[in-house]
Enzyme design. Structure first.
Site, PDB file in Angstrom:
ATOM      1  N   LYS A  20       0.831  -1.205   0.000  1.00 59.18           N
ATOM      2  CA  LYS A  20       0.000   0.000   0.000  1.00 59.18           C
ATOM      3  C   LYS A  20       0.870   1.262   0.000  1.00 59.18           C
ATOM      4  O   LYS A  20       0.652   2.170  -0.791  1.00 59.18           O
ATOM      5  CB  LYS A  20      -0.934  -0.037   1.222  1.00 59.18           C
ATOM      6  CG  LYS A  20      -1.859   1.148   1.345  1.00 59.18           C
ATOM      7  CD  LYS A  20      -3.060   0.832   2.206  1.00 59.18           C
ATOM      8  CE  LYS A  20      -2.771   0.855   3.687  1.00 59.18           C
ATOM      9  NZ  LYS A  20      -2.529   2.219   4.225  1.00 59.18           N
ATOM     10  N   SER A  21       1.851   1.310   0.892  1.00 60.87           N
ATOM     11  CA  SER A  21       2.697   2.512   0.987  1.00 60.87           C
ATOM     12  C   SER A  21       3.422   2.777  -0.330  1.00 60.87           C
ATOM     13  O   SER A  21       3.542   3.926  -0.776  1.00 60.87           O
ATOM     14  CB  SER A  21       3.752   2.332   2.083  1.00 60.87           C
ATOM     15  OG  SER A  21       3.156   2.318   3.341  1.00 60.87           O
ATOM     16  N   ARG A  25       2.997   5.880  -3.260  1.00 58.73           N
ATOM     17  CA  ARG A  25       4.160   6.685  -3.675  1.00 58.73           C
ATOM     18  C   ARG A  25       4.436   6.552  -5.166  1.00 58.73           C
ATOM     19  O   ARG A  25       4.932   7.493  -5.796  1.00 58.73           O
ATOM     20  CB  ARG A  25       5.378   6.277  -2.844  1.00 58.73           C
ATOM     21  CG  ARG A  25       5.299   6.812  -1.393  1.00 58.73           C
ATOM     22  CD  ARG A  25       6.227   6.046  -0.478  1.00 58.73           C
ATOM     23  NE  ARG A  25       6.332   6.592   0.873  1.00 58.73           N
ATOM     24  CZ  ARG A  25       5.447   6.380   1.863  1.00 58.73           C
ATOM     25  NH1 ARG A  25       4.363   5.654   1.635  1.00 58.73           N
ATOM     26  NH2 ARG A  25       5.641   6.897   3.063  1.00 58.73           N
ATOM     27  N   ARG A 120      -8.268  12.303  12.679  1.00 56.19           N
ATOM     28  CA  ARG A 120      -6.816  12.071  12.755  1.00 56.19           C
ATOM     29  C   ARG A 120      -6.044  13.392  12.746  1.00 56.19           C
ATOM     30  O   ARG A 120      -6.379  14.310  12.008  1.00 56.19           O
ATOM     31  CB  ARG A 120      -6.387  11.141  11.613  1.00 56.19           C
ATOM     32  CG  ARG A 120      -7.091   9.790  11.758  1.00 56.19           C
ATOM     33  CD  ARG A 120      -6.677   8.812  10.711  1.00 56.19           C
ATOM     34  NE  ARG A 120      -5.312   8.364  10.897  1.00 56.19           N
ATOM     35  CZ  ARG A 120      -4.691   7.522  10.075  1.00 56.19           C
ATOM     36  NH1 ARG A 120      -5.328   7.058   9.021  1.00 56.19           N
ATOM     37  NH2 ARG A 120      -3.461   7.147  10.314  1.00 56.19           N
ATOM     38  N   SER A 165       7.208   9.204  12.382  1.00 53.96           N
ATOM     39  CA  SER A 165       6.142   9.021  11.395  1.00 53.96           C
ATOM     40  C   SER A 165       6.682   9.162   9.980  1.00 53.96           C
ATOM     41  O   SER A 165       7.204  10.210   9.599  1.00 53.96           O
ATOM     42  CB  SER A 165       5.037  10.062  11.618  1.00 53.96           C
ATOM     43  OG  SER A 165       4.237  10.167  10.454  1.00 53.96           O
ATOM     44  N   GLN A 167       4.843   9.226   7.398  1.00 54.38           N
ATOM     45  CA  GLN A 167       3.967  10.125   6.638  1.00 54.38           C
ATOM     46  C   GLN A 167       4.420  11.575   6.795  1.00 54.38           C
ATOM     47  O   GLN A 167       4.472  12.325   5.823  1.00 54.38           O
ATOM     48  CB  GLN A 167       2.514   9.959   7.105  1.00 54.38           C
ATOM     49  CG  GLN A 167       1.932   8.612   6.711  1.00 54.38           C
ATOM     50  CD  GLN A 167       0.514   8.398   7.198  1.00 54.38           C
ATOM     51  OE1 GLN A 167      -0.049   9.244   7.889  1.00 54.38           O
ATOM     52  NE2 GLN A 167      -0.062   7.275   6.839  1.00 54.38           N
ATOM     53  N   ASP A 313       1.830  -1.174  11.959  1.00 51.56           N
ATOM     54  CA  ASP A 313       0.553  -1.598  11.378  1.00 51.56           C
ATOM     55  C   ASP A 313       0.232  -3.063  11.684  1.00 51.56           C
ATOM     56  O   ASP A 313      -0.888  -3.517  11.440  1.00 51.56           O
ATOM     57  CB  ASP A 313       0.570  -1.388   9.856  1.00 51.56           C
ATOM     58  CG  ASP A 313       0.589   0.096   9.496  1.00 51.56           C
ATOM     59  OD1 ASP A 313       0.256   0.933  10.355  1.00 51.56           O
ATOM     60  OD2 ASP A 313       0.951   0.420   8.343  1.00 51.56           O
ATOM     61  N   LYS A 340      -4.518   5.975  14.629  1.00 54.00           N
ATOM     62  CA  LYS A 340      -4.605   5.271  13.337  1.00 54.00           C
ATOM     63  C   LYS A 340      -6.056   5.309  12.842  1.00 54.00           C
ATOM     64  O   LYS A 340      -6.854   6.108  13.330  1.00 54.00           O
ATOM     65  CB  LYS A 340      -4.096   3.832  13.506  1.00 54.00           C
ATOM     66  CG  LYS A 340      -2.604   3.767  13.826  1.00 54.00           C
ATOM     67  CD  LYS A 340      -1.781   4.267  12.662  1.00 54.00           C
ATOM     68  CE  LYS A 340      -0.320   4.344  13.003  1.00 54.00           C
ATOM     69  NZ  LYS A 340       0.467   5.019  11.972  1.00 54.00           N
ATOM     70  N   ARG A 344      -6.467   2.101  17.854  1.00 54.70           N
ATOM     71  CA  ARG A 344      -6.229   0.654  17.769  1.00 54.70           C
ATOM     72  C   ARG A 344      -5.879   0.009  19.101  1.00 54.70           C
ATOM     73  O   ARG A 344      -5.880  -1.217  19.188  1.00 54.70           O
ATOM     74  CB  ARG A 344      -5.150   0.349  16.719  1.00 54.70           C
ATOM     75  CG  ARG A 344      -5.691   0.479  15.307  1.00 54.70           C
ATOM     76  CD  ARG A 344      -4.687   0.029  14.265  1.00 54.70           C
ATOM     77  NE  ARG A 344      -5.278   0.112  12.932  1.00 54.70           N
ATOM     78  CZ  ARG A 344      -4.584   0.192  11.813  1.00 54.70           C
ATOM     79  NH1 ARG A 344      -3.254   0.198  11.846  1.00 54.70           N
ATOM     80  NH2 ARG A 344      -5.200   0.240  10.650  1.00 54.70           N
TER      81      ARG A 344
HETATM   82  C1  S3P Z   1       2.628   4.914   6.308  1.00 55.21           C
HETATM   83  C2  S3P Z   1       3.194   5.251   7.518  1.00 55.21           C
HETATM   84  C3  S3P Z   1       2.676   4.819   8.815  1.00 55.21           C
HETATM   85  C4  S3P Z   1       1.712   3.636   8.666  1.00 55.21           C
HETATM   86  C5  S3P Z   1       0.717   3.854   7.557  1.00 55.21           C
HETATM   87  C6  S3P Z   1       1.435   4.040   6.238  1.00 55.21           C
HETATM   88  C7  S3P Z   1       3.222   5.410   5.067  1.00 55.21           C
HETATM   89  O1  S3P Z   1       1.957   5.886   9.404  1.00 55.21           O
HETATM   90  O2  S3P Z   1       1.044   3.403   9.891  1.00 55.21           O
HETATM   91  O3  S3P Z   1      -0.167   2.748   7.455  1.00 55.21           O
HETATM   92  O4  S3P Z   1       2.871   4.920   3.977  1.00 55.21           O
HETATM   93  O5  S3P Z   1       4.075   6.308   5.149  1.00 55.21           O
HETATM   94  P1  S3P Z   1       2.662   7.028  10.290  1.00 55.21           P
HETATM   95  O6  S3P Z   1       3.596   7.779   9.439  1.00 55.21           O
HETATM   96  O7  S3P Z   1       1.533   7.898  10.764  1.00 55.21           O
HETATM   97  O8  S3P Z   1       3.338   6.321  11.407  1.00 55.21           O
END
Ligand code: S3P
Length: 426
Positions: A20-21, A25, A120, A165, A167, A313, A340, A344
């Site tokens: 997914k990540s 990207r 969030r 993080s 993200q 995750d 999240k 969670r």
């Molecule tokens: C992700 C970073 C993580 C993860 C999320 C996907 C990403 O979150 O929990 O499912 O793709 O960069 P955080 O950056 O909030 O920790």
């Protein structure tokens, strides 16, 4: 939906769908680079489809055919002011990384999402982006969606992340690519590095030394061909299922083995799981491999510190794993779980308790006493894909009926989850 219960064992082979990540990207970098990017094994989960839809509204042409994408990027400059609101659905990665991109664009946009996104925290991104020069606002003093952004000329930033993080780090890297000068970001613990790897794959330069990341603004990225590896966070459900269901033996093919994501493998091994990497390609831009998991006796463990961001995750499914291990498992330093898709800590503890687990919430994690015999009941995903899949695996251990409410949330990250599960039943 009524879940499968009372099964004998899980046996067979599945190919894990795209990460997914990395899928998110690939769309973003394809859009901000120059030329035609080809993506294979893209994850067509709801979250990644939200990312495609946002970039189309920003004027990028994206062709989609099964799990393949063609993205026709024209650099950051090719993005145009959207006529409509950008809807990120349930996806935290989409909204936070997109804010980093839009911060440097000289136009107005507004971002919304579903009810979960509305709870969030966004200040972790809006505050440093405002410091770089973007104008952002949102509900409750800029903390929550809807978020508005008017981007423009950005100054580089030297920023120590208050939370580990990926993200937030990625949003600042994406803004840093558009700033005049060198942006420096310091991580408290190492987090997933897919953004850094993507920049290099698209011909850019980014440095990383001891958790200090530096990136120069004004780089021109060029289109690339991306093969998305399987998502270890999706594989985790079947790794745990194989480890806790007597008689099981499962081969999981095409699993991403980026070291910033493999905390689950370390935990399984530490708990005594029979897990082997049977094939490994560490040369590709993201390492991948095939895994073999077999049922075995497990013991409790402590999970804390720098390991947490490397398995954040996977904690819902690790909690289930711990219910089937002898002794106590303690999960600490995981307060990020509270922000999240759901809180969670609460959803895992409350839902697993309904099935008979001995599990208690703490301020920054949970304590689980194993081994518990799980029973039937009505549980809910609360709209959180990973809670839904964890409960579907828990149900396999129950002799009585288990009913899962809000099971549709699973399509956020693993649309084929039930098809894969059924293919392993004998
Ligand atoms: C992700 C970073 C993580 C993860 C999320 C996907 C990403 O979150 O929990 O499912 O793709 O960069 P955080 O950056 O909030 O920790």
């Amino acid at each position: 939906m009524a879940l499968k219960t009372k099964i004998d064992s899980l046996r067979g082979e599945i190919t894990i769908p795209g990460d997914k990540s990395i899928s998110h990207r690939s769309v973003m970098f394809g859009s901000i680079s120059y030329g035609e990017t080809k993506v294979t094994n893209f994850l067509p989960g709801e979250d990644c489809l939200s990312t495609i839809s946002c970039f189309r509204k920003l004027g990028v042409t994206i062709k989609e055919e099964e799990n393949e994408l063609r993205i026709y990027g024209n650099g950051f400059e090719g993005l145009n002011e959207p006529n409509e609101v950008l809807d990120v659905g349930n996806s935290g990665t989409t909204i936070r990384l997109l804010m980093g991109i839009l911060a440097g664009r000289p136009f107005f946009s507004s971002l919304v999402g579903d009810a979960s996104i509305g709870k969030r925290p966004m200040t972790r991104v809006t505050v440093p982006l405002a410091e770089m020069g973007a104008v952002l606002d949102g509900r409750k003093n800029g903390s929550y969606t809807p978020i508005s952004i008017r981007g423009g000329k950005l100054n580089p930033i030297h920023y120590k992340l208050p939370v580990a993080s990926a993200q937030v780090k990625s949003a600042l890297i994406l803004a840093g690519l558009q700033a005049e000068g060198i942006t420096e970001i310091i991580e408290p613990s190492e987090t997933r590095d897919h953004t850094e790897r993507m920049i290099r794959k698209f011909g850019g330069v980014i440095q990383k030394e001891n958790q200090v990341i530096t990136v120069k603004g004004g780089q021109k990225l060029t289109a690339a061909t991306i093969h998305v590896p399987g998502d270890i966070s999706s594989a985790a459900f079947f790794l745990v299922a194989g480890a806790i269901i007597p008689g099981s033996e499962i081969i999981l093919k095409n699993v991403g083995l980026n070291p910033t994501r493999t905390g689950i493998i370390e935990v399984l091994k530490k708990m005594g799981a029979d897990l082997e990497i049977i094939q490994n390609d560490s040369d590709s831009f993201e390492p991948v491999g095939d895994l073999l998991i077999k049922f075995s006796k497990l013991k409790g463990t402590v999970i804390e510190g720098d390991l947490i961001p490397r398995l954040i995750d996977e904690i819902p499914i690790i909690a289930l794993l711990a219910t089937q291990a002898e002794g106590k498992t303690i999960i600490k330093n995981a307060e990020e779980l509270k922000v999240k898709e759901t809180n969670r800590i609460d959803t895992v503890v409350n839902e697993l308790k309904k099935l008979g687990a001995s599990i208690e919430a703490t301020e920054d994690g949970m304590i689980i006493d194993g081994e518990s015999k799980l029973h039937g009941g009505t549980v809910s995903s609360h709209g959180d894909h990973r809670i839904g899949m964890m409960l579907a695996i828990a149900a396999l251990l129950s002799d009585d009926e288990v009913f899962l409410e809000n099971s549709e949330a699973i399509s956020v990250s693993y649309p084929n989850f039930f098809a894969h599960l059924n293919s392993l039943l004998n």
